[in-house]
Design a protein around this motif. Sequence first.
Motif, mmCIF file in Angstrom:
data_model
loop_
_atom_site.group_PDB
_atom_site.id
_atom_site.type_symbol
_atom_site.label_atom_id
_atom_site.label_comp_id
_atom_site.label_asym_id
_atom_site.label_seq_id
_atom_site.Cartn_x
_atom_site.Cartn_y
_atom_site.Cartn_z
ATOM 1 N N ARG A 100 46.562 45.151 36.808
ATOM 2 C CA ARG A 100 47.363 46.017 37.537
ATOM 3 C C ARG A 100 47.119 47.518 37.511
ATOM 4 N N GLU A 107 40.421 39.445 28.709
ATOM 5 C CA GLU A 107 41.211 38.273 28.478
ATOM 6 C C GLU A 107 40.700 37.298 29.733
ATOM 7 N N ALA A 154 39.716 39.205 45.612
ATOM 8 C CA ALA A 154 39.346 39.123 43.970
ATOM 9 C C ALA A 154 40.128 37.865 43.620
ATOM 10 N N ALA A 155 39.326 37.020 42.509
ATOM 11 C CA ALA A 155 40.205 35.812 42.163
ATOM 12 C C ALA A 155 40.278 35.808 40.782
ATOM 13 N N VAL A 156 41.149 36.725 40.268
ATOM 14 C CA VAL A 156 41.251 36.853 38.774
ATOM 15 C C VAL A 156 42.874 37.181 38.656
ATOM 16 N N ASP A 157 43.042 36.973 37.330
ATOM 17 C CA ASP A 157 44.519 37.148 37.078
ATOM 18 C C ASP A 157 45.105 38.358 36.800
ATOM 19 N N ASN A 158 45.752 38.972 37.436
ATOM 20 C CA ASN A 158 46.160 40.596 37.422
ATOM 21 C C ASN A 158 47.065 40.932 36.391
ATOM 22 N N ASP A 159 47.873 39.839 35.852
ATOM 23 C CA ASP A 159 48.524 40.353 34.519
ATOM 24 C C ASP A 159 47.893 40.036 33.300
ATOM 25 N N GLU A 210 47.703 34.407 44.815
ATOM 26 C CA GLU A 210 46.924 35.615 44.522
ATOM 27 C C GLU A 210 45.252 35.019 44.238
ATOM 28 N N GLY A 211 45.370 33.856 44.700
ATOM 29 C CA GLY A 211 43.649 33.555 44.754
ATOM 30 C C GLY A 211 42.939 32.976 43.140
ATOM 31 N N VAL A 212 43.827 33.165 42.102
ATOM 32 C CA VAL A 212 43.073 32.769 41.040
ATOM 33 C C VAL A 212 42.794 31.336 40.978
#
Lengths: 270, 319
Positions: free
Chosen positions: B136, B98, B88-93, A99-101
């Motif tokens: 999401r 946050e 995008a390099a972010v946390d989808n959950d 996912e790239g994070v």
Amino acid sequence: MTTPLMRRHSPLTDVWVLTVRNLKKVTRVPQLLFFSLVQPVIFLTLFSQVFRSIVDTPQFQELYPGISYIQYLVPAVIVTTVSLNASASGIGMATDLQEGVIDRFRSLPMAKYGIPVARSNSDVIRASLQAVFMLLVSMVIFGFRFEGAWWEAILSILIVLPLNWALTWVFIALGTATKNTETTQLAGFMVTLPLMFASSAYVPIDALPSWLQEIASVNPLSYTIDAARALALGLPDATGEIPASLLSSAVLAVIGLVLAVPAWRRTLRQ
Amino acid sequence: MGSEPAIRAEGIEKDFKNVRALAGIDLEIDRGSVFGLLGPNGAGKTTFVRILSTLLRASRGRAEVAGFDVRREADEVRARIGLTGQFAAVDNDLTGRENLVMFGQLLGIGKTRAKTRADELLDRFGLTGAADRTLRGYSGGMRRRLDLAASLVGEPEIAFLDEPTTGLDPRSRLELWDIVEDLVAQGTTVLLTTQYLEEVDRLADRIGVIDHGRVIALGTPEELKDAVGGRVIAVDVDTGDVDAAVAALDAEGGKVVVDREAGRLNVPTDGAARVADVVRDLDAAGVGINGLELHSPSLDDVFLTLTGTRASDEEGEER
Ligand SMILES: Nc1ncnc2c1ncn2[C@@H]1O[C@H](COP(=O)(O)OP(=O)(O)OP(=O)(O)O)[C@@H](O)[C@H]1O
Ligand SMILES: [Mg+2]
């Protein structure tokens, strides 16, 4: 020149922040949480029916006289389900990489080894909660009872954690190397299924076909299953099983780390 | 220290297994300026940005960002940059808030500071209403904005924006341009990559055109346009008249660029005097003129002249 807003900070902060993050993610996917809790109930129901007749064999009578199959089964199902849930570590790692994070983490001035360490930590915490939940379900639904001393009961649950911790590193290595969720999941099954069944979990090793006996006796899960079961059932010399369990977990941890550390280093140094 | 450039790259090369992604890039970018890196798919823009932002190691060459070596002093560099990657390099959950608080904590600014910073950024990026929803449920544009916000948590000296407006609708694109202009007003150096010529034309102080891993042109937007030559007369004719028009105008000597489908001819010229010639020649050939304008070359013309292809047409290719 302006001083950056960022301050030097402890790697422990990074590990803590990421551990909390990983645990939060677990609660954000309720379906997954639900099934990971329901799965052991299904396993216990199924296995207690399918393998019930093993109680009547002479091997079982000799080793575990007067013990019901559910009493025999519960500690083993707790050990196998909880320890093999470490495969979630690999899937988590692969998902983050996909996912790239992880790219964002890598672009921050943080402790990079904190990422897999936090992954392992959060999955061990999750595993302990799952162990407690499974224990309660076994007692309430299946009438499981500890038969030894109170401290033996506690040890019988705690002993699964080193094994789970060791396995998280094996799976972190897998997830880091493949960087792909599906591959990690499939490869994970190929590791967990043999570990689960070629073991002393459902049938005493002596009652297995001889080629399976050989595999089961080098399976690190067998040692921890034997220890957890002996402690839970208050068998004579139960504590004598502990060193073998810890040693096999330690060997597994070394294997896991030897694979995971270089895989992670390769990811950092692209 | 003041005169030190924000970014200095010397002979940066990058080879992947069988692809030469960068073939030697030399570049200096002044502090507080906006540099636009323009190039078609596969030109090497992302590779260059990832090397400068410490995510990738160059095969050869060296680079300094904010005065620190990207390889030996990577953490010093990381403390001073913000990266908004192509994806995008972010946390989808996690929720928007946050995400931002987490990145602040990992930067080491402390939880309290991270929380106020998150509120500021959510407000500035119009995400306050969605702050407590997980990603999401974000639209693509919202996720892109949160990703940009995430790269600004540490108030970076230098912001890397890799195709920040790709996939955004025109309104979101304009909003993003405003944000970039805000950043610059605060003294942030911006390295922006894009495939949109109008974007660098609008935002960048200097432009580098990159193709096949090399910088093929470097300068201010005006300098690049001058390099292409004077001005262009665009003539619209009926599509059936295009051939006759080309024949008539060929006599003028200049290289006519034809868009047959649109019935448009671009005639390079050195001054307004030639407009009269063009009109007379077309009239003599019996070609009706539907429209005519005189304009400075666009960056599209620049790209066409430099590479022989339109910036938007070219697909990434293996080398
Ligand atoms: N990890 C990789 N492995 C192998 N080849 C790669 C890798 N990353 C990039 N490349 C190749 O390097 C070249 C430059 O790619 P890069 O992503 O930097 O281009 P780009 O200018 O960002 O293109 P786009 O506009 O499509 O984003 C391409 O030919 C690409 O195929
Ligand atoms: Mg790119």
